[in-house]
Design an enzyme around this catalytic site. Structure first.
Site, PDB file in Angstrom:
ATOM      1  N   ARG A  37      -3.873  -4.419 -14.679  1.00  0.00           N
ATOM      2  CA  ARG A  37      -2.911  -4.681 -14.983  1.00  0.00           C
ATOM      3  C   ARG A  37      -3.273  -6.449 -15.218  1.00  0.00           C
ATOM      4  NH1 ARG A  37      -0.330  -3.168  -8.845  1.00  0.00           N
ATOM      5  NH2 ARG A  37       0.247  -1.124  -9.839  1.00  0.00           N
ATOM      6  N   LYS A 205       2.801  12.627  -1.468  1.00  0.00           N
ATOM      7  CA  LYS A 205       3.741  12.474  -1.045  1.00  0.00           C
ATOM      8  C   LYS A 205       5.020  12.493  -1.297  1.00  0.00           C
ATOM      9  CE  LYS A 205       2.979   7.047   0.696  1.00  0.00           C
ATOM     10  NZ  LYS A 205       2.335   6.144  -0.044  1.00  0.00           N
ATOM     11  N   GLY A 359      -2.095   5.640  -9.158  1.00  0.00           N
ATOM     12  CA  GLY A 359      -3.616   4.864  -9.613  1.00  0.00           C
ATOM     13  C   GLY A 359      -4.395   6.456  -9.640  1.00  0.00           C
ATOM     14  N   GLY A 382       4.753   2.837  -7.419  1.00  0.00           N
ATOM     15  CA  GLY A 382       6.274   2.829  -6.622  1.00  0.00           C
ATOM     16  C   GLY A 382       7.646   2.612  -7.891  1.00  0.00           C
TER      17      GLY A 382
HETATM   18  C1  3PG Z   1       2.100  -1.999  -6.304  1.00  0.00           C
HETATM   19  O1  3PG Z   1       0.119  -2.107  -6.434  1.00  0.00           O
HETATM   20  O2  3PG Z   1       2.325  -0.544  -6.792  1.00  0.00           O
HETATM   21  C2  3PG Z   1       2.526  -3.233  -6.697  1.00  0.00           C
HETATM   22  O3  3PG Z   1       1.843  -4.894  -6.792  1.00  0.00           O
HETATM   23  C3  3PG Z   1       3.759  -3.547  -5.573  1.00  0.00           C
HETATM   24  O4  3PG Z   1       3.106  -3.666  -4.258  1.00  0.00           O
HETATM   25  P1  3PG Z   1       3.335  -3.466  -2.549  1.00  0.00           P
HETATM   26  O5  3PG Z   1       3.654  -1.869  -2.886  1.00  0.00           O
HETATM   27  O6  3PG Z   1       2.720  -3.903  -1.787  1.00  0.00           O
HETATM   28  O7  3PG Z   1       5.002  -4.595  -3.222  1.00  0.00           O
END
Ligand code: 3PG
Length: 406
Positions: A37, A205, A359, A382
């Protein structure tokens, strides 16, 4: 989707650009385990500095929930940026973003005196109790530090936080290079994917994948499911599946979509104990039956399912994958996911355009050593799921609205 690009701004020389990136990388005892990232955010920073802008970076790490947490300071991340950009980068603030007047003046003065092409960081913006609630006050204060705002953190674009969708209410705002690229790549899947378009969805999920199935069903030729999504479908149909992970809240939808002709469900599964000490293959018949009893669970797709899914993957022109097929934390339950990763990698870059995200999916592709063979790896977890569910991402809509207003 048309989003105003930072490249649209003619003169960036000596302009202060407030830049929101997502450098939320995995850390172990202060060591960065994967800097993907960070690297993905470099093109925008490089573009801005080459154009002579002063870059003030906002970012988060983990979920400190409005408290200053030592382990979640951005220092290791800033160090990596320094190395990659070959620049001296200072951290100009490390508190909870409830600035005293003196501090505020000091920061303004510091930024004013920065040289063109300079880069500075604030510490973790989630140390602020006001970030998540998106209080206008924090967004307005942050906006006072810049001339324009650039959102480049696609992975955080689904959060309606002060530093994501709040600042555009106060500053002219643009998309960075990465954000634009992510929108371009993922929009293609929603608008004009080359056919056959085959989607593979898994992960624990099911509730995050069902909306994607709903959205992609008219566009995809086939949707192959595994993991919690398949388990939830089996359970909803009346199969007995022991302790397998399911999402009760989407059982009805899982049954509805699982029965669609385009949705392909596992024809055999690996059932066993969580620690992998005992496992066996169970065929899944058409009429619901007992797949396993309590004390056991479905932990992977079976070999016949891999062969079946291979047939679809081998015909695809567009491939999308998000979510492991099984419990990949424990051997031998990695086999189905590894096989899918190899099939996916082999078909990508050439015969099909292959896009992955999430991930576990990225880690599985890394594990089989085929990440380079994939056409596009999304940085969004997400955010990617929400984008593909056709949801409005607050960060993206804030940028678009900001362009309309000014
Ligand atoms: C992630 O790792 O998907 C983003 O950085 C967002 O993080 P969060 O789900 O803690 O908002």
């Amino acid at each position: 989707m048309q989003i105003p690009s930072i490249k649209r701004v003619r003169n960036l020389k000596n302009k202060t650009v407030l830049l929101r990136v997502d450098c939320n990388v995995p850390l172990l005892r202060g060591k960065i385990l994967d800097d993907t990232r960070i690297r993905a955010s470099l093109p925008t920073i490089q573009y801005l500095t080459e154009k002579g802008a002063k870059v003030v970076v906002l970012a988060h790490l983990g979920r400190p929930n409005g408290k200053v947490v030592r382990k979640l300071r951005l220092d290791p991340v800033i160090k990596r940026y320094k190395t990659l950009l070959k620049k001296d980068i200072q951290k100009i603030y490390s508190g909870n973003f409830r600035f005293s007047k003196r501090k505020l003046r000091a920061i303004h003065t510091y930024i004013q005196k920065m040289k063109a092409g300079g880069v500075v960081f604030f510490d973790n913006i989630r140390f602020s109790p006001d970030e998540k609630n998106n209080t206008g006050l924090l967004a307005e204060t942050l906006a006072s530090f810049g001339d324009i705002f650039v959102l480049d953190g696609f992975a955080v674009a689904h959060r309606a936080s002060a530093s994501v969708s709040g600042i555009p209410l106060f500053l002219k705002s643009y998309a960075g290079v990465l954000l634009q690229q992510e929108i371009r790549e993922l929009s293609t899947l929603l608008t004009k994917p080359s056919q056959p378009f085959v989607t593979i969805l898994g992960g624990a999920k099911a509730e995050t994948k069902i909306p994607i199935i709903a959205c992609l069903l008219p566009k995809a030729k086939h949707i192959l499911i595994g993991g919690g999504v398949a388990n939830t479908y089996f359970s909803a149909c009346g199969y007995k599946i022991g302790d397998s992970i399911i999402s009760k809240v989407v059982k009805k939808e899982a049954k509805l979509y699982g029965k669609k002709q385009k949705v392909i469900t596992p024809i055999d599964v690996i059932v066993g104990t969580k620690n992998g000490s005992h496992y066996r293959i169970v065929d899944v018949k058409k009429t619901p039956h007992t797949i396993c009893k309590k004390g056991e669970a479905i932990y992977d797709i079976g070999p016949q399912t891999v062969l079946l899914y291979a047939r679809y993957i081998k015909q695809a022109k567009t491939l999308l994958w998000n979510g492991a097929m099984g419990y990949i934390e424990q051997e031998p339950y990695t086999m189905g996911t590894d096989a899918i990763a190899r099939l996916f990698g082999s078909r990508s870059k050439g015969r099909a355009r292959g896009i992955i995200g999430g991930g576990e999916t990225i880690a599985s592709m890394e594990y089989v050593g085929m990440t380079d063979m994939v056409d596009y790896v999304s940085t969004g977890g997400g955010a990617m799921l929400e984008f593909l569910s056709d949801k409005t991402l607050p960060g993206i809509s804030a940028i678009i609205q900001s362009a309309h207003k000014k």
